[in-house]
Write a protein that holds these residues in place. Structure first.
Motif, PDB file in Angstrom:
ATOM      1  N   ALA A  60       5.237  14.308   4.518  1.00  0.00           N
ATOM      2  CA  ALA A  60       4.979  12.884   4.286  1.00  0.00           C
ATOM      3  C   ALA A  60       4.118  12.274   5.378  1.00  0.00           C
ATOM      4  O   ALA A  60       3.346  11.348   5.117  1.00  0.00           O
ATOM      5  N   PHE A  61       4.270  12.778   6.617  1.00  0.00           N
ATOM      6  CA  PHE A  61       3.552  12.164   7.743  1.00  0.00           C
ATOM      7  C   PHE A  61       2.560  13.134   8.381  1.00  0.00           C
ATOM      8  O   PHE A  61       2.209  12.981   9.552  1.00  0.00           O
ATOM      9  N   SER A  62       2.113  14.122   7.611  1.00  0.00           N
ATOM     10  CA  SER A  62       1.146  15.069   8.152  1.00  0.00           C
ATOM     11  C   SER A  62      -0.233  14.432   8.280  1.00  0.00           C
ATOM     12  O   SER A  62      -0.587  13.507   7.539  1.00  0.00           O
ATOM     13  N   ILE A  63      -0.999  14.914   9.235  1.00  0.00           N
ATOM     14  CA  ILE A  63      -2.382  14.453   9.452  1.00  0.00           C
ATOM     15  C   ILE A  63      -3.271  15.694   9.483  1.00  0.00           C
ATOM     16  O   ILE A  63      -3.086  16.577  10.336  1.00  0.00           O
ATOM     17  N   PRO A  64      -4.237  15.769   8.547  1.00  0.00           N
ATOM     18  CA  PRO A  64      -4.540  14.830   7.458  1.00  0.00           C
ATOM     19  C   PRO A  64      -3.451  14.854   6.390  1.00  0.00           C
ATOM     20  O   PRO A  64      -2.701  15.820   6.289  1.00  0.00           O
ATOM     21  N   PRO A  65      -3.345  13.791   5.577  1.00  0.00           N
ATOM     22  CA  PRO A  65      -2.274  13.703   4.576  1.00  0.00           C
ATOM     23  C   PRO A  65      -2.390  14.822   3.545  1.00  0.00           C
ATOM     24  O   PRO A  65      -3.484  15.209   3.126  1.00  0.00           O
ATOM     25  N   LYS A  66      -1.205  15.328   3.132  1.00  0.00           N
ATOM     26  CA  LYS A  66      -1.150  16.339   2.085  1.00  0.00           C
ATOM     27  C   LYS A  66      -0.898  15.652   0.746  1.00  0.00           C
ATOM     28  O   LYS A  66       0.025  14.856   0.613  1.00  0.00           O
TER      29      LYS A  66
END
Length: 270
Positions: free
Chosen positions: A36-42
């Motif tokens: 949910a808070f990964s960068i870049p968004p999944k």
């Protein structure tokens, strides 16, 4: 045509802007925090519903929902009948005293909640009613009563006073005229007032935080315990927020026809 297109575009943008936080919370609630808070968004991830199951079955949100339902239903059952009677009287009695009373109710409704919660807490504590349903219901009735009276009064004003006079001519007393003639016509307004009173009581946080306890804790208070810096709590909080919305959303959709009918009373003249 151009004006209609602009209105449609404006309404579309407003709808998207309003629904974005809800959609974002839904996406967080069905994802692991690392996704949910990964960068870049999944974008494409495998959904999980374990936070929804955990929040309702593992953390007692079913009990909190029952507390919220009892308080909201009790508020409606007390506030709407009393407010309906008061609103009918104030719609038919046009005096300086009645107008002063209406303005007094409006002033009370304008008070900040934090200003009103203190005397309610002192009274509830002196009566040993903290962590009880009656204390919270009484506070919600007092808080929502001005809204109930003003809203129901607007519906009664749309009903011609000649109907009261016709009922008196037919031999009815004041109560019979109200019960048999006026009240059936105002039933859509009562539905609208009941729905808004239910919504206000269901979502109340400050009074519930002060007046409830472990046995009567409501959903808004319970969900406030999850958050902070731990991202796992964010997923639980998002799942709880979506879960809190679903019962009241279902209830509103079920009574949508009555809600629209009540809100459009008086829209067409002649």
């Amino acid at each position: 045509m151009r004006v209609q297109v602009l209105i449609l575009v404006g309404l579309t943008l407003f709808t998207v802007f309003s629904l974005t936080p809800i959609v974002w919370a839904l996406l967080i609630s069905i994802r692991e925090p690392i996704d949910a808070f990964s960068i870049p968004p999944k974008i494409l991830v495998e959904p999980t519903f374990r936070y929804h199951v955990d929040i309702w079955l593992g953390r007692g949100f079913l009990g909190f929902f029952l507390n919220s339902a009892i308080i909201a239903a009790g508020t409606v059952l007390v506030s709407v009948p009393v407010g309906t009677l008061a609103a009918y009287a104030l719609s038919r009695i046009q005096t300086r005293a009645s107008r002063s009373l209406l303005m007094s109710l409006l002033v009370v409704r304008m008070f900040p909640h934090v200003l009103l919660v203190i005397p309610f807490f002192v009274m509830a504590r002196s009566l040993e009613m903290i962590n009880t349903y009656p204390a919270m219901i009484a506070a919600m009735v007092a808080l929502n009563q001005p809204f109930t009276v003003w809203l129901m009064r607007s519906f009664f004003l749309e009903i011609p006073r000649e109907l009261d006079e016709a009922a008196y001519i037919d031999g009815c007393n004041a109560w019979q005229a109200f019960w048999n003639v006026i009240l059936p016509l105002a039933r859509p307004g009562m539905v609208v007032t009941s729905l808004f009173s239910l919504l206000l009581a269901y979502n109340e946080f400050l009074f519930a935080l002060v007046l409830t306890g472990t046995d009567t804790k409501t959903l808004p208070v319970a969900i406030a315990e999850y958050g902070g810096e731990d991202l796992n709590y964010w997923s639980l909080s998002a799942a709880g927020a979506i879960g809190i919305m679903l019962p009241i959303l279902t209830f509103m959709l079920f009574f949508q026809r009555h809600l629209v009918r009540g809100l459009t009373i008086g829209a067409v003249k002649g």
